[in-house]
Motif scaffolding. Structure first.
Motif, PDB file in Angstrom:
ATOM      1  N   LYS A  47       0.834  -1.204   0.000  1.00 42.93           N
ATOM      2  CA  LYS A  47       0.000   0.000   0.000  1.00 42.93           C
ATOM      3  C   LYS A  47       0.867   1.251   0.000  1.00 42.93           C
ATOM      4  O   LYS A  47       0.635   2.191  -0.755  1.00 42.93           O
ATOM      5  CB  LYS A  47      -0.932   0.018   1.212  1.00 42.93           C
ATOM      6  N   ARG A  48       1.891   1.262   0.848  1.00 45.43           N
ATOM      7  CA  ARG A  48       2.791   2.414   0.905  1.00 45.43           C
ATOM      8  C   ARG A  48       3.527   2.606  -0.416  1.00 45.43           C
ATOM      9  O   ARG A  48       3.646   3.721  -0.918  1.00 45.43           O
ATOM     10  CB  ARG A  48       3.800   2.247   2.043  1.00 45.43           C
ATOM     11  N   ASP A  49       3.998   1.489  -0.973  1.00 44.85           N
ATOM     12  CA  ASP A  49       4.693   1.570  -2.258  1.00 44.85           C
ATOM     13  C   ASP A  49       3.763   2.099  -3.348  1.00 44.85           C
ATOM     14  O   ASP A  49       4.154   2.927  -4.174  1.00 44.85           O
ATOM     15  CB  ASP A  49       5.236   0.196  -2.676  1.00 44.85           C
ATOM     16  N   GLN A  50       2.524   1.613  -3.343  1.00 45.86           N
ATOM     17  CA  GLN A  50       1.558   2.061  -4.339  1.00 45.86           C
ATOM     18  C   GLN A  50       1.280   3.554  -4.173  1.00 45.86           C
ATOM     19  O   GLN A  50       1.212   4.292  -5.162  1.00 45.86           O
ATOM     20  CB  GLN A  50       0.257   1.247  -4.212  1.00 45.86           C
ATOM     21  N   GLU A  51       1.121   3.993  -2.939  1.00 47.05           N
ATOM     22  CA  GLU A  51       0.877   5.417  -2.676  1.00 47.05           C
ATOM     23  C   GLU A  51       2.066   6.258  -3.127  1.00 47.05           C
ATOM     24  O   GLU A  51       1.887   7.307  -3.753  1.00 47.05           O
ATOM     25  CB  GLU A  51       0.604   5.642  -1.188  1.00 47.05           C
ATOM     26  N   GLU A  52       3.285   5.795  -2.821  1.00 45.39           N
ATOM     27  CA  GLU A  52       4.476   6.524  -3.249  1.00 45.39           C
ATOM     28  C   GLU A  52       4.578   6.553  -4.769  1.00 45.39           C
ATOM     29  O   GLU A  52       4.922   7.579  -5.355  1.00 45.39           O
ATOM     30  CB  GLU A  52       5.736   5.894  -2.657  1.00 45.39           C
ATOM     31  N   PHE A  53       4.243   5.428  -5.402  1.00 43.63           N
ATOM     32  CA  PHE A  53       4.280   5.359  -6.860  1.00 43.63           C
ATOM     33  C   PHE A  53       3.278   6.338  -7.466  1.00 43.63           C
ATOM     34  O   PHE A  53       3.599   7.074  -8.403  1.00 43.63           O
ATOM     35  CB  PHE A  53       3.976   3.928  -7.309  1.00 43.63           C
ATOM     36  N   GLU A  54       2.063   6.363  -6.925  1.00 44.48           N
ATOM     37  CA  GLU A  54       1.047   7.285  -7.430  1.00 44.48           C
ATOM     38  C   GLU A  54       1.456   8.737  -7.207  1.00 44.48           C
ATOM     39  O   GLU A  54       1.258   9.585  -8.078  1.00 44.48           O
ATOM     40  CB  GLU A  54      -0.297   6.993  -6.767  1.00 44.48           C
ATOM     41  N   ALA A  55       2.043   9.016  -6.047  1.00 43.08           N
ATOM     42  CA  ALA A  55       2.514  10.377  -5.764  1.00 43.08           C
ATOM     43  C   ALA A  55       3.619  10.772  -6.746  1.00 43.08           C
ATOM     44  O   ALA A  55       3.643  11.902  -7.250  1.00 43.08           O
ATOM     45  CB  ALA A  55       3.015  10.478  -4.330  1.00 43.08           C
ATOM     46  N   ALA A  56       4.511   9.838  -7.033  1.00 44.05           N
ATOM     47  CA  ALA A  56       5.591  10.121  -7.981  1.00 44.05           C
ATOM     48  C   ALA A  56       5.025  10.367  -9.376  1.00 44.05           C
ATOM     49  O   ALA A  56       5.479  11.267 -10.085  1.00 44.05           O
ATOM     50  CB  ALA A  56       6.583   8.967  -8.011  1.00 44.05           C
ATOM     51  N   GLN A  57       4.019   9.579  -9.759  1.00 44.18           N
ATOM     52  CA  GLN A  57       3.396   9.781 -11.068  1.00 44.18           C
ATOM     53  C   GLN A  57       2.714  11.141 -11.137  1.00 44.18           C
ATOM     54  O   GLN A  57       2.793  11.829 -12.153  1.00 44.18           O
ATOM     55  CB  GLN A  57       2.382   8.681 -11.358  1.00 44.18           C
ATOM     56  N   MET A  58       2.053  11.527 -10.062  1.00 47.56           N
ATOM     57  CA  MET A  58       1.380  12.823 -10.046  1.00 47.56           C
ATOM     58  C   MET A  58       2.408  13.948 -10.136  1.00 47.56           C
ATOM     59  O   MET A  58       2.217  14.922 -10.869  1.00 47.56           O
ATOM     60  CB  MET A  58       0.515  12.958  -8.790  1.00 47.56           C
ATOM     61  N   SER A  59       3.507  13.806  -9.411  1.00 50.97           N
ATOM     62  CA  SER A  59       4.563  14.816  -9.469  1.00 50.97           C
ATOM     63  C   SER A  59       5.136  14.905 -10.878  1.00 50.97           C
ATOM     64  O   SER A  59       5.361  15.992 -11.397  1.00 50.97           O
ATOM     65  CB  SER A  59       5.687  14.478  -8.492  1.00 50.97           C
ATOM     66  N   GLU A  60       5.337  13.754 -11.473  1.00 48.85           N
ATOM     67  CA  GLU A  60       5.879  13.727 -12.831  1.00 48.85           C
ATOM     68  C   GLU A  60       4.894  14.355 -13.811  1.00 48.85           C
ATOM     69  O   GLU A  60       5.288  15.104 -14.705  1.00 48.85           O
ATOM     70  CB  GLU A  60       6.160  12.281 -13.223  1.00 48.85           C
ATOM     71  N   ALA A  61       3.609  14.083 -13.628  1.00 49.27           N
ATOM     72  CA  ALA A  61       2.591  14.666 -14.505  1.00 49.27           C
ATOM     73  C   ALA A  61       2.562  16.180 -14.353  1.00 49.27           C
ATOM     74  O   ALA A  61       2.462  16.909 -15.341  1.00 49.27           O
ATOM     75  CB  ALA A  61       1.219  14.065 -14.183  1.00 49.27           C
ATOM     76  N   VAL A  62       2.668  16.651 -13.120  1.00 49.54           N
ATOM     77  CA  VAL A  62       2.680  18.094 -12.887  1.00 49.54           C
ATOM     78  C   VAL A  62       3.910  18.719 -13.533  1.00 49.54           C
ATOM     79  O   VAL A  62       3.826  19.772 -14.174  1.00 49.54           O
ATOM     80  CB  VAL A  62       2.640  18.406 -11.362  1.00 49.54           C
ATOM     81  N   GLN A  63       5.053  18.053 -13.403  1.00 47.48           N
ATOM     82  CA  GLN A  63       6.275  18.562 -14.025  1.00 47.48           C
ATOM     83  C   GLN A  63       6.139  18.557 -15.540  1.00 47.48           C
ATOM     84  O   GLN A  63       6.575  19.499 -16.207  1.00 47.48           O
ATOM     85  CB  GLN A  63       7.489  17.726 -13.609  1.00 47.48           C
ATOM     86  N   ASP A  64       5.518  17.503 -16.091  1.00 48.63           N
ATOM     87  CA  ASP A  64       5.313  17.445 -17.537  1.00 48.63           C
ATOM     88  C   ASP A  64       4.409  18.583 -17.994  1.00 48.63           C
ATOM     89  O   ASP A  64       4.654  19.211 -19.023  1.00 48.63           O
ATOM     90  CB  ASP A  64       4.703  16.105 -17.949  1.00 48.63           C
TER      91      ASP A  64
END
Length: 125
Positions: A47-64
């Motif tokens: 669950k923690r890994d999934q949350e971190e992965f989703e947060a990283a994807q969101m950060s990457e999307a915002v940066q994109d």
């Protein structure tokens, strides 16, 4: 004593059997408990890994998105600059055309005046 030895061996074997059975059941319960706890811990980690992965994807999307906005802004700036350069070039060409026409006209006027003077001098002579 002869009767005591077999009874003693029987009781020892029964006790050993009971102890062995209890030990195996205890180990089995610990393994099951360990697996359950392990699965719970594993699911928490997942669950923690999934949350971190989703947060990283969101950060990457915002940066994109920010990068795309910057690129769009840069492209607009480049387009504006290109438009300004083209306008300046067109204006320069127009100015050059006007200057060239002006020089040609002045040259022609000078030639006409010279021709008039030559004609006037020829008539006077």
């Amino acid at each position: 004593m002869r009767v005591g030895v077999p009874i003693f061996l029987f009781l020892a074997a029964a006790g050993f059997h009971t102890a062995l059975t209890a030990s195996l059941e205890s180990a089995e319960k610990e393994d099951t408990f360990g697996e359950e706890v392990g699965l719970e811990q594993l699911s928490d980690l997942q669950k923690r890994d999934q949350e971190e992965f989703e947060a990283a994807q969101m950060s990457e999307a915002v940066q994109d998105e920010n990068t795309e906005e910057e690129n769009d802004t840069q492209e607009e700036d480049m387009t504006d600059r290109d438009g300004n350069v083209e306008a300046d070039q067109h204006e320069s060409e127009s100015d050059e055309d006007v200057d060239g026409m002006r020089q040609t006209r002045e040259h022609l006027e000078a030639n006409v005046e010279e021709a008039d003077e030559t004609t006037n001098l020829a008539e006077v002579e």
